[in-house]
Design a protein around this motif. Structure first.
Motif, PDB file in Angstrom:
ATOM      1  N   TRP A  76       0.763  -1.278   0.158  1.00  0.00           N
ATOM      2  CA  TRP A  76       0.103   0.015  -0.095  1.00  0.00           C
ATOM      3  C   TRP A  76       0.893   1.140  -0.026  1.00  0.00           C
ATOM      4  N   ARG A  77       2.106   1.177  -0.298  1.00  0.00           N
ATOM      5  CA  ARG A  77       3.038   2.364  -0.308  1.00  0.00           C
ATOM      6  C   ARG A  77       2.955   3.102  -1.528  1.00  0.00           C
ATOM      7  N   GLN A 104      -2.186  15.698   4.064  1.00  0.00           N
ATOM      8  CA  GLN A 104      -2.442  14.615   5.178  1.00  0.00           C
ATOM      9  C   GLN A 104      -1.438  13.566   5.172  1.00  0.00           C
ATOM     10  N   HIS A 105      -0.512  13.365   4.174  1.00  0.00           N
ATOM     11  CA  HIS A 105       0.363  12.298   4.514  1.00  0.00           C
ATOM     12  C   HIS A 105       2.017  12.830   3.873  1.00  0.00           C
ATOM     13  N   SER A 106       1.827  14.147   4.330  1.00  0.00           N
ATOM     14  CA  SER A 106       3.288  14.824   3.826  1.00  0.00           C
ATOM     15  C   SER A 106       4.237  14.245   4.548  1.00  0.00           C
ATOM     16  N   HIS A 107       4.239  13.714   5.973  1.00  0.00           N
ATOM     17  CA  HIS A 107       5.368  13.571   6.873  1.00  0.00           C
ATOM     18  C   HIS A 107       5.922  12.216   6.470  1.00  0.00           C
ATOM     19  N   GLN A 108       5.046  11.441   5.667  1.00  0.00           N
ATOM     20  CA  GLN A 108       5.540   9.972   5.239  1.00  0.00           C
ATOM     21  C   GLN A 108       5.986  10.214   3.568  1.00  0.00           C
ATOM     22  N   LEU A 109       5.650  11.099   2.920  1.00  0.00           N
ATOM     23  CA  LEU A 109       5.696  11.153   1.499  1.00  0.00           C
ATOM     24  C   LEU A 109       7.378  11.237   1.096  1.00  0.00           C
ATOM     25  N   GLU A 110       7.795  10.068   0.184  1.00  0.00           N
ATOM     26  CA  GLU A 110       9.120  10.017  -0.301  1.00  0.00           C
ATOM     27  C   GLU A 110       9.059  10.300  -1.948  1.00  0.00           C
ATOM     28  N   ASN A 111       8.195  10.156  -2.504  1.00  0.00           N
ATOM     29  CA  ASN A 111       8.000  10.264  -4.048  1.00  0.00           C
ATOM     30  C   ASN A 111       6.967  10.826  -4.257  1.00  0.00           C
ATOM     31  N   LEU A 112       6.910  12.105  -5.054  1.00  0.00           N
ATOM     32  CA  LEU A 112       5.841  12.630  -5.551  1.00  0.00           C
ATOM     33  C   LEU A 112       5.876  13.047  -7.000  1.00  0.00           C
ATOM     34  N   THR A 113       4.826  12.413  -7.766  1.00  0.00           N
ATOM     35  CA  THR A 113       4.707  12.853  -9.356  1.00  0.00           C
ATOM     36  C   THR A 113       3.551  13.362  -9.760  1.00  0.00           C
ATOM     37  N   LEU A 114       3.600  14.478 -10.482  1.00  0.00           N
ATOM     38  CA  LEU A 114       2.762  14.965 -11.102  1.00  0.00           C
ATOM     39  C   LEU A 114       2.623  15.078 -12.709  1.00  0.00           C
ATOM     40  N   ARG A 117       0.586   1.810   6.997  1.00  0.00           N
ATOM     41  CA  ARG A 117       1.252   2.240   8.256  1.00  0.00           C
ATOM     42  C   ARG A 117       2.279   3.284   8.294  1.00  0.00           C
ATOM     43  N   ASN A 118       3.271   2.935   8.985  1.00  0.00           N
ATOM     44  CA  ASN A 118       4.510   3.952   8.977  1.00  0.00           C
ATOM     45  C   ASN A 118       5.391   4.017   7.964  1.00  0.00           C
ATOM     46  N   LEU A 119       5.397   3.465   6.909  1.00  0.00           N
ATOM     47  CA  LEU A 119       6.184   3.203   5.715  1.00  0.00           C
ATOM     48  C   LEU A 119       6.089   4.283   4.817  1.00  0.00           C
ATOM     49  N   SER A 120       7.168   4.751   4.208  1.00  0.00           N
ATOM     50  CA  SER A 120       7.378   5.937   3.190  1.00  0.00           C
ATOM     51  C   SER A 120       6.340   5.667   2.325  1.00  0.00           C
ATOM     52  N   LEU A 121       5.885   6.613   1.519  1.00  0.00           N
ATOM     53  CA  LEU A 121       5.017   6.733   0.247  1.00  0.00           C
ATOM     54  C   LEU A 121       5.167   7.178  -0.676  1.00  0.00           C
ATOM     55  N   SER A 122       4.689   6.794  -2.000  1.00  0.00           N
ATOM     56  CA  SER A 122       4.801   7.368  -3.490  1.00  0.00           C
ATOM     57  C   SER A 122       3.570   7.576  -3.776  1.00  0.00           C
ATOM     58  N   ILE A 123       3.321   8.841  -4.273  1.00  0.00           N
ATOM     59  CA  ILE A 123       1.970   9.124  -4.822  1.00  0.00           C
ATOM     60  C   ILE A 123       2.291   9.883  -6.289  1.00  0.00           C
ATOM     61  N   THR A 124       1.496   9.198  -7.275  1.00  0.00           N
ATOM     62  CA  THR A 124       1.310   9.832  -8.464  1.00  0.00           C
ATOM     63  C   THR A 124      -0.046  10.556  -8.695  1.00  0.00           C
ATOM     64  N   LEU A 125       0.039  11.582  -9.233  1.00  0.00           N
ATOM     65  CA  LEU A 125      -1.266  12.303  -9.471  1.00  0.00           C
ATOM     66  C   LEU A 125      -1.226  12.529 -11.222  1.00  0.00           C
ATOM     67  N   ARG A 126      -2.460  12.002 -11.913  1.00  0.00           N
ATOM     68  CA  ARG A 126      -2.598  12.179 -13.252  1.00  0.00           C
ATOM     69  C   ARG A 126      -3.587  12.980 -13.408  1.00  0.00           C
ATOM     70  N   GLY A 127      -3.755  13.877 -14.249  1.00  0.00           N
ATOM     71  CA  GLY A 127      -5.048  14.732 -14.625  1.00  0.00           C
ATOM     72  C   GLY A 127      -4.747  16.119 -14.036  1.00  0.00           C
ATOM     73  N   SER A 128      -5.893  16.768 -13.958  1.00  0.00           N
ATOM     74  CA  SER A 128      -5.895  18.248 -13.602  1.00  0.00           C
ATOM     75  C   SER A 128      -6.150  18.501 -12.172  1.00  0.00           C
TER      76      SER A 128
END
Length: 453
Positions: free
Chosen positions: A111-112, A161-171, A137-148
């Motif tokens: 679920w990361r 909301q999850h900024s403290h765990q965020l390791e990778n962010l892609t727009l 849980r407490n693992l680092s996260l990777s979020i990809t946003l596709r769209g507007s």
């Protein structure tokens, strides 16, 4: 007791439990139904362990198998990223069986990563995404946003909301991926706004990629620098196109980021044949990057003074440079002086869609064996409509070939099928280059999938 006998007894017990549940349902005994259902699930779990060899594996191994099948590739080699979709893994695992559900919910690694397709069209979508990410849980996260993002403000709320765990962010502005080529048409002029609420901290963020199909819009340069300030661990930053309101810029001086080692500004895919620009270079004068090792810059109106000042104050241990030479630069004097600020360079890659001068400039500069003494690889991506001077290329490679003390290890000159007017390599040049290949120099000349050697 044999395994077969134990399985038969469990099946008999499950039949009795099923009958008891039916009786409890007929008499409307809710507490009894819950207790019997729990016993039935436990009996089913034990039966699975007898008849299914996979069920007897340790949880760690079963979880690894789930993780292995989580990512798949399409025909273009794009790797899928998990989405909040009940029909797709990992959420699809939950509905297969109680055993699979337990494995999935006990495996935070599943679920990361999360890809959001925007617009969502579902009022409960971001609640579901939040539940998805909470299972990491407490693992680092990777979020990809596709769209507007402009149509879906809840997407950035989820990031905060999850900024403290965020390791990778892609727009990525485009919901559908497509293969990138040198001949990609210039996109329609539109922008997507990217702003994080002031005060948001991104302590774990290592990778930030902004790849809209037009321009990423920041109100001011200071709003972009806020992202750098909030992410002290940021190591890779990529932005294809940016736009700033320069009139409202109030930054006193360059901001120093001590961790960033990979920076990519602009993209060669957005340069049209007239050399028009969609990228603002205004962030370059406001950054100092002393740890920078990899730089990709395709900003056609980047000034020579800004570029040299950036290198002078950063003094980075730069090893890789991928660049389109800006239109205002004098090809040999300016570019040569620029490169002299990065003697640590090991890989040089140039991209040109205008004329031969960038390729010719690079070949001419490298004829000197004391220029960029650590250089090991050259890559030239050319979409030009004039013949390549292969004799100059051969002479340069001979000077910096296997016999040289500053020898190259690889040379690539790639151009589209329409470039070079379809002219073949002269026989004597081909013979020279083939000898260099035999001596250990890797050479590719021609279209991406066709080596003229």
């Amino acid at each position: 007791m044999s395994r077969a006998l134990a399985a038969a007894e469990l099946r008999q017990h499950m039949e009795e439990l099923t009958a008891a549940i039916a009786e409890a349902e007929r008499t409307n005994r809710t507490t009894r139904i819950l207790d019997l259902t729990f016993q039935l699930n436990e009996a089913q779990r034990k039966l699975n362990s007898f008849v299914d060899p996979i069920a007897r594996l340790p949880l760690e191994i079963q979880s690894h198998i789930f993780l292995y099948v989580l990512h798949s590739e399409d025909q273009l080699g794009h790797v899928s990223i998990p989405r909040a979709n009940s029909r797709l893994p990992p959420m699809g695992f939950l509905s297969v069986s109680c055993l699979w559900r337990d494995i999935a919910l006990s495996s935070p690694n599943l679920w990361r990563e999360l890809e959001l397709e925007l617009p969502s069209g579902d009022s409960n979508y971001f609640d579901l995404c939040g539940l998805f990410l909470s299972r990491a849980r407490n693992l680092s996260l990777s979020i990809t946003l596709r769209g507007s993002l402009d149509l879906e403000p809840g997407a950035l709320d989820l990031v905060v909301q999850h900024s403290h765990q965020l390791e990778n962010l892609t727009l990525n502005q485009e919901a559908k991926r497509r293969e990138q080529t040198l001949t990609l048409e210039r996109p329609r002029p539109r922008s997507v706004t990217f702003r994080l609420e002031r005060g948001t901290q991104l302590p774990c963020l290592k990778t930030l990629v902004l790849q809209p199909n037009a321009a990423t819009e920041f109100g001011t340069i200071d709003e972009l620098l806020d992202v750098f300030r909030a992410a002290p661990a940021l190591s890779t930053f990529t932005v294809d196109n940016t736009w700033f309101d320069l009139l409202s810029a109030e930054v006193s001086g360059p901001f120093t980021h001590a961790s960033l080692h990979t920076l990519s500004l602009g993209s060669p895919l957005y340069h049209d044949d007239e050399g028009l620009r969609t990228t603002s270079p205004s962030m370059v004068p406001y950054l100092t990057l002393p740890a920078l090792k990899n730089l990709s810059v395709h900003i056609l109106d980047l000034t020579y003074n800004d570029a040299v000042a950036f290198l002078s104050r950063s003094s980075p241990p730069l090893e890789s440079l991928y660049m389109s030479i800006p239109v205002s630069w004098r090809p040999i004097p300016d570019f040569a002086d620029f490169l002299r600020h990065i003697p640590s360079l090991k890989t040089l890659r140039l991209c040109t869609r205008r004329n031969y001068r960038d390729v010719d400039c690079c070949v001419e500069l490298l004829r000197s064996s004391d220029f960029l003494p650590n250089l090991r690889a050259i890559k030239l991506d050319a979409d030009i409509q004039v013949p390549v001077h292969f004799e100059r290329v051969a002479r340069m490679l001979t000077l910096r070939g296997p016999a040289s003390t500053v020898r190259l290890e690889s040379f690539e000159l790639r151009f589209s099928a329409s470039s070079n007017l379809g002219l073949p390599l002269p026989a004597h040049v081909k013979s020279t280059l083939q000898q260099l290949v035999q001596d250990g120099l890797k050479i590719h000349i021609g279209a991406p999938h066709e080596n003229m050697l």
